[in-house]
Design an enzyme around this catalytic site. Structure first.
Site, PDB file in Angstrom:
ATOM      1  N   GLY A 158      -9.277  -4.403   3.850  1.00  0.00           N
ATOM      2  CA  GLY A 158      -8.133  -4.466   4.749  1.00  0.00           C
ATOM      3  C   GLY A 158      -8.089  -3.272   5.685  1.00  0.00           C
ATOM      4  O   GLY A 158      -9.104  -2.608   5.942  1.00  0.00           O
ATOM      5  N   THR A 189       1.362  -0.472   6.365  1.00  0.00           N
ATOM      6  CA  THR A 189       1.303  -1.346   5.191  1.00  0.00           C
ATOM      7  C   THR A 189       1.582  -2.769   5.661  1.00  0.00           C
ATOM      8  O   THR A 189       2.145  -2.975   6.728  1.00  0.00           O
ATOM      9  CB  THR A 189       2.301  -0.898   4.108  1.00  0.00           C
ATOM     10  OG1 THR A 189       2.190  -1.761   2.975  1.00  0.00           O
ATOM     11  CG2 THR A 189       3.734  -0.925   4.612  1.00  0.00           C
ATOM     12  N   THR A 244       0.840  -1.199   0.000  1.00  0.00           N
ATOM     13  CA  THR A 244       0.000   0.000   0.000  1.00  0.00           C
ATOM     14  C   THR A 244       0.866   1.236   0.000  1.00  0.00           C
ATOM     15  O   THR A 244       1.947   1.212   0.571  1.00  0.00           O
ATOM     16  CB  THR A 244      -0.818  -0.016   1.315  1.00  0.00           C
ATOM     17  OG1 THR A 244      -1.666  -1.150   1.269  1.00  0.00           O
ATOM     18  CG2 THR A 244      -1.601   1.242   1.544  1.00  0.00           C
ATOM     19  N   GLY A 295      -3.186  -6.584   6.327  1.00  0.00           N
ATOM     20  CA  GLY A 295      -4.190  -5.724   6.933  1.00  0.00           C
ATOM     21  C   GLY A 295      -4.902  -6.335   8.119  1.00  0.00           C
ATOM     22  O   GLY A 295      -5.236  -5.635   9.082  1.00  0.00           O
TER      23      GLY A 295
HETATM   24  N1  ASP Z   1      -2.441  -3.317   4.096  1.00  0.00           N
HETATM   25  C1  ASP Z   1      -2.933  -3.684   2.796  1.00  0.00           C
HETATM   26  C2  ASP Z   1      -4.108  -4.600   2.941  1.00  0.00           C
HETATM   27  O1  ASP Z   1      -4.087  -5.456   3.794  1.00  0.00           O
HETATM   28  C3  ASP Z   1      -1.922  -4.316   1.914  1.00  0.00           C
HETATM   29  C4  ASP Z   1      -0.486  -3.851   2.081  1.00  0.00           C
HETATM   30  O2  ASP Z   1      -0.224  -2.765   2.500  1.00  0.00           O
HETATM   31  O3  ASP Z   1       0.459  -4.581   1.806  1.00  0.00           O
HETATM   32  O4  ASP Z   1      -5.010  -4.505   2.145  1.00  0.00           O
END
Ligand code: ASP
Length: 312
Positions: A204, A225, A174, A228
């Site tokens: 997420g 990030t 993200t 999630g």
């Molecule tokens: N946090 C994001 C999610 O779980 C994905 C990521 O940041 O890698 O959708």
């Protein structure tokens, strides 16, 4: 123990621990991952001209959203297991005002829709078809966001995936972005296509105020990030900001939030979570569970990528 039962007054550094306020440099913008560097450039154009942190983080987040080569954010993001590109985003400003969209399809810049939710609706969060209807009513164009490359990846995944969402450290990333402007105001933005091959309807941490992003103009801002589901369980970005409120530097605040997640799991093998933070003085930091998380920083003295310190 202070008279407040261990809790420090807002925005005061602990006298008991002799902690020194970390030195900062304002304005500054901090973003997750390598693509944060390009995003910071757009944000810095605004910050360096005395623009607002809010405008800066929106402009910055739009950069990876619009880039089809970035397969984890916006246009070109990898779809869910049914082939739908569904996007999550949120934005928060110095007045605790926030807007968010989740499971939004067909709109290239969900961060700008999130800002419209904040400014043009009485709500904080809109999801799925309701978010799309709102976006269209605000003049956003409906587009097909599934690029040929992402469609091919999905076809290949379906061949031997058994229709099961995969939790690993490669299939998501993200952009979280936090900034403080020359007036000393903080804002943040967070936008993602979420975990690749997720179940349809999965949301997420990224659009959830407190999980993917949190801003308190008295203290600091943080973004997350990584996996999630783990970030939501500890309300990660809010936790980082509260850690700073109690006297942690941005890096220590992120580290302590990472440790909280680790303490809730028997094993964090294959789980990655990273946090970034900036405080009211313009000091910044980041921390992750595993090696491999990077964040980008831009201020008047620095334009760099930092390999985040990590626990494992
Ligand atoms: N946090 C994001 C999610 O779980 C994905 C990521 O940041 O890698 O959708």
């Amino acid at each position: 123990m202070s008279a407040l039962g261990g809790f420090l007054p807002f925005n005061k550094w602990s006298q008991e621990s002799n902690a020194q306020p970390p030195k900062g440099n304002k304005p500054v913008v901090v973003s997750t991952w390598n693509f944060g560097k390009e995003a910071n450039k757009a944000a810095w154009n605004i910050l360096s001209g005395n623009g607002s942190a809010l405008d800066a983080v929106e402009a910055g987040a739009r950069v990876p959203e619009g880039n089809p080569d970035i397969r984890t954010v916006g246009y070109g993001g990898r779809p869910d297991r049914d082939g739908f590109v569904t996007l999550d985003a949120c934005i928060m400003d110095q007045n605790d005002q926030c807007g968010s969209v989740a499971a939004l399809q067909h709109i290239k810049h969900p961060i700008s829709v999130a800002r419209k939710v904040k400014e043009e609706s009485p709500h904080v969060m809109l999801v799925a078809d309701g978010a799309l209807d709102f976006a269209v009513s605000q003049g956003f164009e409906k587009e097909d966001l599934l690029t040929e490359e992402s469609r091919k990846d999905w076809e290949a995944w379906k061949e031997d995936a058994d229709y099961s969402p995969e939790i690993n450290i490669e299939n998501h990333d993200t952009i979280g972005m936090v900034a403080i402007d020359s007036k000393g105001n903080l804002s943040g933005a967070c936008t993602t296509s979420g975990m690749a091959w997720k179940m349809h309807g999965r949301v997420g941490d990224s659009p959830l105020i407190g999980s993917g992003l949190f801003v308190d103009n008295d203290v600091g801002a943080a973004a997350a990030t990584g996996l999630g589901e783990e970030i939501i369980r500890v309300n990660g970005s809010h936790l980082v900001v509260e850690n700073m409120r109690r006297g942690d530097s941005p890096e220590m605040a992120c580290k302590h939030a990472v440790e909280r997640i680790v303490s809730k799991n028997d094993s964090v093998d294959g789980i990655q979570v990273g946090f970034i933070a900036v405080n009211k003085e313009g000091a910044y930091g980041g921390y992750s569970i595993q090696e491999g998380f990077s964040f980008a920083v831009r201020n008047s003295k620095e334009d760099k990528l930092v390999d985040a310190p990590h626990l494992n």
